[in-house]
Design a protein around this motif. Structure first.
Motif, PDB file in Angstrom:
ATOM      1  N   ALA A 312       0.821  -1.217   0.000  1.00  0.00           N
ATOM      2  CA  ALA A 312       0.000   0.000   0.000  1.00  0.00           C
ATOM      3  C   ALA A 312       0.854   1.266   0.000  1.00  0.00           C
ATOM      4  O   ALA A 312       0.400   2.328  -0.438  1.00  0.00           O
ATOM      5  CB  ALA A 312      -0.929  -0.005   1.212  1.00  0.00           C
ATOM      6  N   SER A 319       4.433  10.200  -5.202  1.00  0.00           N
ATOM      7  CA  SER A 319       3.753  11.437  -4.780  1.00  0.00           C
ATOM      8  C   SER A 319       4.742  12.447  -4.203  1.00  0.00           C
ATOM      9  O   SER A 319       4.601  13.656  -4.415  1.00  0.00           O
ATOM     10  CB  SER A 319       2.659  11.120  -3.754  1.00  0.00           C
ATOM     11  OG  SER A 319       3.218  10.607  -2.560  1.00  0.00           O
ATOM     12  N   PHE A 400      -1.540   5.242  -7.218  1.00  0.00           N
ATOM     13  CA  PHE A 400      -2.388   4.782  -6.113  1.00  0.00           C
ATOM     14  C   PHE A 400      -3.393   3.734  -6.587  1.00  0.00           C
ATOM     15  O   PHE A 400      -3.703   2.781  -5.854  1.00  0.00           O
ATOM     16  CB  PHE A 400      -3.117   5.974  -5.486  1.00  0.00           C
ATOM     17  CG  PHE A 400      -2.271   6.755  -4.523  1.00  0.00           C
ATOM     18  CD1 PHE A 400      -2.133   6.328  -3.209  1.00  0.00           C
ATOM     19  CD2 PHE A 400      -1.606   7.896  -4.916  1.00  0.00           C
ATOM     20  CE1 PHE A 400      -1.348   7.043  -2.313  1.00  0.00           C
ATOM     21  CE2 PHE A 400      -0.816   8.612  -4.039  1.00  0.00           C
ATOM     22  CZ  PHE A 400      -0.688   8.183  -2.729  1.00  0.00           C
ATOM     23  N   SER A 403      -1.560   0.449  -6.891  1.00  0.00           N
ATOM     24  CA  SER A 403      -1.253  -0.064  -5.553  1.00  0.00           C
ATOM     25  C   SER A 403      -2.476  -0.721  -4.911  1.00  0.00           C
ATOM     26  O   SER A 403      -2.375  -1.811  -4.324  1.00  0.00           O
ATOM     27  CB  SER A 403      -0.745   1.075  -4.679  1.00  0.00           C
ATOM     28  OG  SER A 403      -0.582   0.649  -3.350  1.00  0.00           O
ATOM     29  N   SER A 404      -3.645  -0.093  -5.022  1.00  0.00           N
ATOM     30  CA  SER A 404      -4.856  -0.670  -4.423  1.00  0.00           C
ATOM     31  C   SER A 404      -5.233  -1.988  -5.087  1.00  0.00           C
ATOM     32  O   SER A 404      -5.677  -2.938  -4.420  1.00  0.00           O
ATOM     33  CB  SER A 404      -6.017   0.323  -4.518  1.00  0.00           C
ATOM     34  OG  SER A 404      -6.383   0.545  -5.871  1.00  0.00           O
ATOM     35  N   TRP A 433      -8.087   2.763   2.292  1.00  0.00           N
ATOM     36  CA  TRP A 433      -8.651   3.963   1.664  1.00  0.00           C
ATOM     37  C   TRP A 433      -8.710   5.123   2.648  1.00  0.00           C
ATOM     38  O   TRP A 433      -8.609   6.290   2.247  1.00  0.00           O
ATOM     39  CB  TRP A 433     -10.030   3.661   1.079  1.00  0.00           C
ATOM     40  CG  TRP A 433      -9.904   2.838  -0.173  1.00  0.00           C
ATOM     41  CD1 TRP A 433     -10.279   1.537  -0.354  1.00  0.00           C
ATOM     42  CD2 TRP A 433      -9.312   3.252  -1.394  1.00  0.00           C
ATOM     43  NE1 TRP A 433      -9.965   1.108  -1.619  1.00  0.00           N
ATOM     44  CE2 TRP A 433      -9.372   2.152  -2.295  1.00  0.00           C
ATOM     45  CE3 TRP A 433      -8.729   4.435  -1.840  1.00  0.00           C
ATOM     46  CZ2 TRP A 433      -8.879   2.206  -3.586  1.00  0.00           C
ATOM     47  CZ3 TRP A 433      -8.247   4.491  -3.129  1.00  0.00           C
ATOM     48  CH2 TRP A 433      -8.325   3.391  -3.987  1.00  0.00           C
ATOM     49  N   TYR A 436      -5.207   6.242   2.223  1.00  0.00           N
ATOM     50  CA  TYR A 436      -4.999   6.956   0.971  1.00  0.00           C
ATOM     51  C   TYR A 436      -5.688   8.322   0.956  1.00  0.00           C
ATOM     52  O   TYR A 436      -5.170   9.277   0.377  1.00  0.00           O
ATOM     53  CB  TYR A 436      -5.520   6.125  -0.210  1.00  0.00           C
ATOM     54  CG  TYR A 436      -4.606   5.011  -0.621  1.00  0.00           C
ATOM     55  CD1 TYR A 436      -3.291   4.944  -0.163  1.00  0.00           C
ATOM     56  CD2 TYR A 436      -5.039   4.011  -1.488  1.00  0.00           C
ATOM     57  CE1 TYR A 436      -2.449   3.914  -0.549  1.00  0.00           C
ATOM     58  CE2 TYR A 436      -4.207   2.982  -1.884  1.00  0.00           C
ATOM     59  CZ  TYR A 436      -2.918   2.931  -1.402  1.00  0.00           C
ATOM     60  OH  TYR A 436      -2.089   1.913  -1.784  1.00  0.00           O
ATOM     61  N   SER A 437      -6.849   8.370   1.577  1.00  0.00           N
ATOM     62  CA  SER A 437      -7.601   9.639   1.572  1.00  0.00           C
ATOM     63  C   SER A 437      -6.788  10.783   2.175  1.00  0.00           C
ATOM     64  O   SER A 437      -6.658  11.847   1.550  1.00  0.00           O
ATOM     65  CB  SER A 437      -8.929   9.463   2.310  1.00  0.00           C
ATOM     66  OG  SER A 437      -9.638  10.674   2.341  1.00  0.00           O
ATOM     67  N   VAL A 439      -3.538  10.809   2.460  1.00  0.00           N
ATOM     68  CA  VAL A 439      -2.360  10.984   1.609  1.00  0.00           C
ATOM     69  C   VAL A 439      -2.723  11.859   0.416  1.00  0.00           C
ATOM     70  O   VAL A 439      -2.003  12.805   0.061  1.00  0.00           O
ATOM     71  CB  VAL A 439      -1.800   9.629   1.144  1.00  0.00           C
ATOM     72  CG1 VAL A 439      -0.743   9.831   0.062  1.00  0.00           C
ATOM     73  CG2 VAL A 439      -1.195   8.877   2.317  1.00  0.00           C
ATOM     74  N   PHE A 440      -3.888  11.532  -0.229  1.00  0.00           N
ATOM     75  CA  PHE A 440      -4.380  12.405  -1.295  1.00  0.00           C
ATOM     76  C   PHE A 440      -4.589  13.820  -0.766  1.00  0.00           C
ATOM     77  O   PHE A 440      -4.308  14.811  -1.444  1.00  0.00           O
ATOM     78  CB  PHE A 440      -5.705  11.874  -1.859  1.00  0.00           C
ATOM     79  CG  PHE A 440      -5.547  10.747  -2.836  1.00  0.00           C
ATOM     80  CD1 PHE A 440      -4.678  10.870  -3.909  1.00  0.00           C
ATOM     81  CD2 PHE A 440      -6.263   9.569  -2.694  1.00  0.00           C
ATOM     82  CE1 PHE A 440      -4.525   9.831  -4.814  1.00  0.00           C
ATOM     83  CE2 PHE A 440      -6.115   8.533  -3.593  1.00  0.00           C
ATOM     84  CZ  PHE A 440      -5.239   8.655  -4.658  1.00  0.00           C
TER      85      PHE A 440
END
Length: 746
Positions: A312, A319, A400, A403-404, A433, A436-437, A439-440
């Protein structure tokens, strides 16, 4: 310096190592480069030449020295414009010499170089003064660029918002709490799948349901609290910043208003403050929240499955690299975008403020074309931003996604092989997620922090300005008697164009002095220095022998008044406009001042008399009525020194005669300076000062000046010719001689 690329900019006193080798080799011993500009044409073709102004010569250089003109042989430098190109021309003893060719895209740069050169060869500005002022401008520009970096701007912004720091901390704490509470449901769902549904443990079902209900209730309370604190924070940010910028507006000199323009100032105090508030809400505060969530969720993921956690994390290097690239280049695009937006605001402001001018000259289509042109430029700038971002962020999003998919691939295999439960995989992907959220979010935060830095930098452009006129700690109050002296006064607004050059004069207490000369001769600039709106770069202005820089600003403002040629009134009543210079004035005093300015009669004819609202900038009054209200305000102030800038220019002949007679009575014994093009206005003055090109060229009475056969006599005869032409159209030749005799006696 300039905001543009160095190739397109005018280099002022560049360091030797920044000079091209061909330029360095062309310099003689002790020669100093004052300014350097690069052309974009050579002869009739595209190419590059360097035009170099030194303290001794004007040079044109490419791979070799092409032209070298000693400055003591140059009479003037000018630009000759054609359809698409311009030519730099020097006038020397033998005639004119064409030095360089360039496109109109370089016109602004070469216009500045020409102004500097003409200051030396025509204006005879002392070289050390010229150098000092130009270097000051360079240092200011370099300091502005240093302070406008994203990191510096954000750190300074946080210091500025220190008073609302507790609200900021509360906003972060509550937001983090909401996110932490949000981590509980996936864990409860894992228990529901693995324990209740798979193993049939019905005793845990009620606990899971009650846990989910409790989480929802806590979230509801925290969200309500978060909304309240966010509102307090947003209001605090906008109020704090806008109040600081607005207070700073009152400290700015008139040159700063000219530099930024109404649109630029409006954009900073409204748009940029709103941007800062929005970016702090969506970028800065979430930065801490997202960082905390990355830490919390990262630990949770590692606890559930270390191997899948490594999978992950694979997009993170992508990024980080993208963010580094973005941070280095993004601010340039957003500075350009918001400069284009300031132009749109400026043209809208001009359209509204100068509506009568636009309509009376039929300029609607021209302003519409200008507006649409700026809109097109803004649209292009927006598309440039979009194209730039599309080179970076789609690749990050793809990393991403891959990766998911890999997590689902390896996780599903572990479930099928019995190495991982289905509930654990569902919890892991849910947490993934949630990982990731933020991170985004951090990626978006970095993007928005760039925008925040640009907006904050534009605000600090205003807040960092040092006022041109500063009151020293030991400034004193002086009770003026009216003596005024100017001693070798040199003054420039921009460090390049000198409006006053070595002005020396003395005005005695109670003396009434006329100030005349062609437009642009420096009359109004001299009046502004007498009001201490500016400090001269060289020389001094003294009141009763005391340098204006040592007198308290409030002391001068109480005792010196000016009536402008185009007076601007406040959007309030006539009475309040008259009383603006004397707070607490009684109605009787206001009426007496209005009568003295011949304004009382027209005021009383208005429906609400002195309570009539004059509209924005006095738009509901005629030009003559505005002039009389402004004159009444100055007379109510009862100043020791009165400056009148074309006081009767907007009046009809009958009213002018009445006002002039009243001025003659009211100015007796009061130091009065009258700026006028209409020389009949000066008939009661004791002395007339004549200015041309920033210098005093003549002084004396009307009769003395007519005998000298100088500029004043030419101005006087030009006005007489105008009267004679009018007389020729209105009366026969028999009356013409009588008209001339009357005019000469005026």
């Amino acid at each position: 310096m300039s905001d543009r690329r160095e190739d397109d900019a005018l280099l002022i006193y560049p360091e030797p190592q920044r000079l091209p080798e061909s330029v360095r080799s062309a310099l003689e011993g002790g020669e100093e480069v004052v300014a350097l500009a690069k052309t974009d044409m050579r002869g009739g073709d595209y190419g590059e030449d360097y035009v170099v102004l030194t303290n001794a010569r004007l040079l044109v250089v490419n791979e070799r020295l092409v032209e070298a003109l000693p400055l003591d042989k140059v009479k003037s430098v000018s630009i000759r414009g054609y359809i698409n190109t311009c030519v730099l021309v020097a006038e020397v003893d033998g005639g004119q010499r064409s030095l360089a060719v360039f496109t109109r895209g370089r016109l602004e740069v070469f216009d500045r170089l020409v102004a500097i050169a003409n200051n030396i060869v025509i204006g005879k500005v002392p070289y050390q003064l010229l150098k000092e002022q130009l270097l000051n401008r360079v240092r200011e520009e370099e300091e502005r660029r240093r302070l406008s970096s994203t990191r510096a701007a954000i750190l300074r912004l946080l210091g500025l918002l220190r008073p609302i720091a507790p609200v900021l901390v509360a906003t972060v704490v509550v937001a983090v709490a909401i996110r932490v509470v949000g981590l509980i449901p996936p864990y409860l769902m894992k228990i529901l799948v693995d324990e209740v549904l798979t193993k049939g443990r019905a005793d845990l079902l009620l606990h899971v349901i009650l846990g989910l209900l409790a989480v929802n209730l806590v979230n509801t309370v925290l969200n309500s609290l978060n909304a309240y604190i966010n509102t307090r924070f947003n209001v605090g940010v906008t109020n704090t910043l806008r109040a600081r910028v607005y207070r700073k507006l009152h400290e700015l000199s008139l040159t700063h208003y000219d530099r930024f323009g109404s649109g630029g100032l409006w954009s900073r105090i409204v748009d940029d403050v709103n941007r800062v508030q929005w970016f702090l809400s969506v970028a800065f505060v979430p930065l801490f929240i997202n960082a905390a969530m990355v830490a919390f969720v990262g630990v949770t993921l590692a606890t559930l499955n270390p191997w899948l956690t490594l999978v992950a994390l694979t997009p993170i290097p992508v990024s980080v690299t993208a963010n580094i690239i973005y941070r280095k280049t993004a601010s340039r695009y957003y500075h350009r975008l918001w400069r284009k937006w300031s132009r749109i605001v400026s043209v809208i402001s001009d359209t509204i403020n100068a509506a009568i001018l636009v309509k009376s000259f039929g300029k609607e289509e021209e302003f519409t074309r200008k507006f649409e042109g700026y809109q097109t430029e803004f649209e292009r700038a927006q598309m440039d931003v979009f194209k730039f971002e599309q080179q970076i962020w789609p690749a990050v999003g793809l990393a991403f996604t891959v990766s998911s998919l890999l997590v689902w691939w390896f996780g599903s295999k572990d479930v099928l092989q019995g190495a991982m439960t289905l509930g654990s995989l569902m919890a892991f992907t849910s947490y993934m997620w949630q990982f990731y959220s933020p991170v985004f979010g951090l990626i978006e935060n970095v993007r928005n922090l760039q925008l925040l830095g640009v907006a904050a930098g534009r605000i600090f452009e205003i807040l960092d300005i040092e006022p041109d006129v500063r009151e020293p700690p030991d400034a004193v109050h002086v009770e003026l008697t009216g003596n005024v002296e100017c001693d070798n006064v040199w003054f420039t607004y921009d460090g390049i164009h000198y409006a006053l050059k070595g002005v020396t004069t003395r005005i005695r207490s109670g003396e009434r002095v006329g100030l005349v000369g062609p437009s642009g001769s420096g009359k109004t600039t001299l009046a502004k220095l007498l009001l201490h709106l500016y400090d001269p770069q060289v020389g001094s202005v003294r009141f009763d022998g005391v340098d204006a820089r040592r007198i308290k600003l409030s002391s001068l403002k109480e005792q010196v008044a000016i009536v402008l040629q185009n007076p601007v009134l406040l959007d309030t009543t006539i009475a309040e406009n008259i009383a603006v210079g004397k707070p607490g004035a009684t109605p009787e005093e206001i009426i007496a001042a209005a009568k003295a300015a011949k304004a009382h009669d027209f005021i009383m004819r208005l429906p609400e008399a002195y309570d009539t609202e004059v509209g924005m900038q006095g738009s509901r009054l005629s030009g003559g009525e505005r002039a009389r209200v402004a004159l009444a305000a100055a007379l109510l102030k009862d100043p020791k020194i009165l400056i009148l800038d074309e006081p009767t220019a907007a009046l009809d002949a009958l009213t002018e005669d009445e006002v002039t007679e009243e001025l003659e009575r009211l100015t007796r014994g009061r130091t009065t300076i009258i700026i006028a093009h209409r020389l009949s206005t000066l008939r009661f003055t004791d002395r007339i000062i004549v200015m041309e090109n920033g210098r005093i060229v003549e002084e004396g009475t009307h009769e003395e000046l007519l005998k000298r056969d100088g500029l004043y006599k030419r101005l006087w005869e030009a006005q007489l010719k105008g009267l004679m032409r009018m007389g020729a159209a209105e009366v026969g030749g028999e009356a013409r001689g009588e008209l001339v005799a009357v005019a000469r006696a005026a």
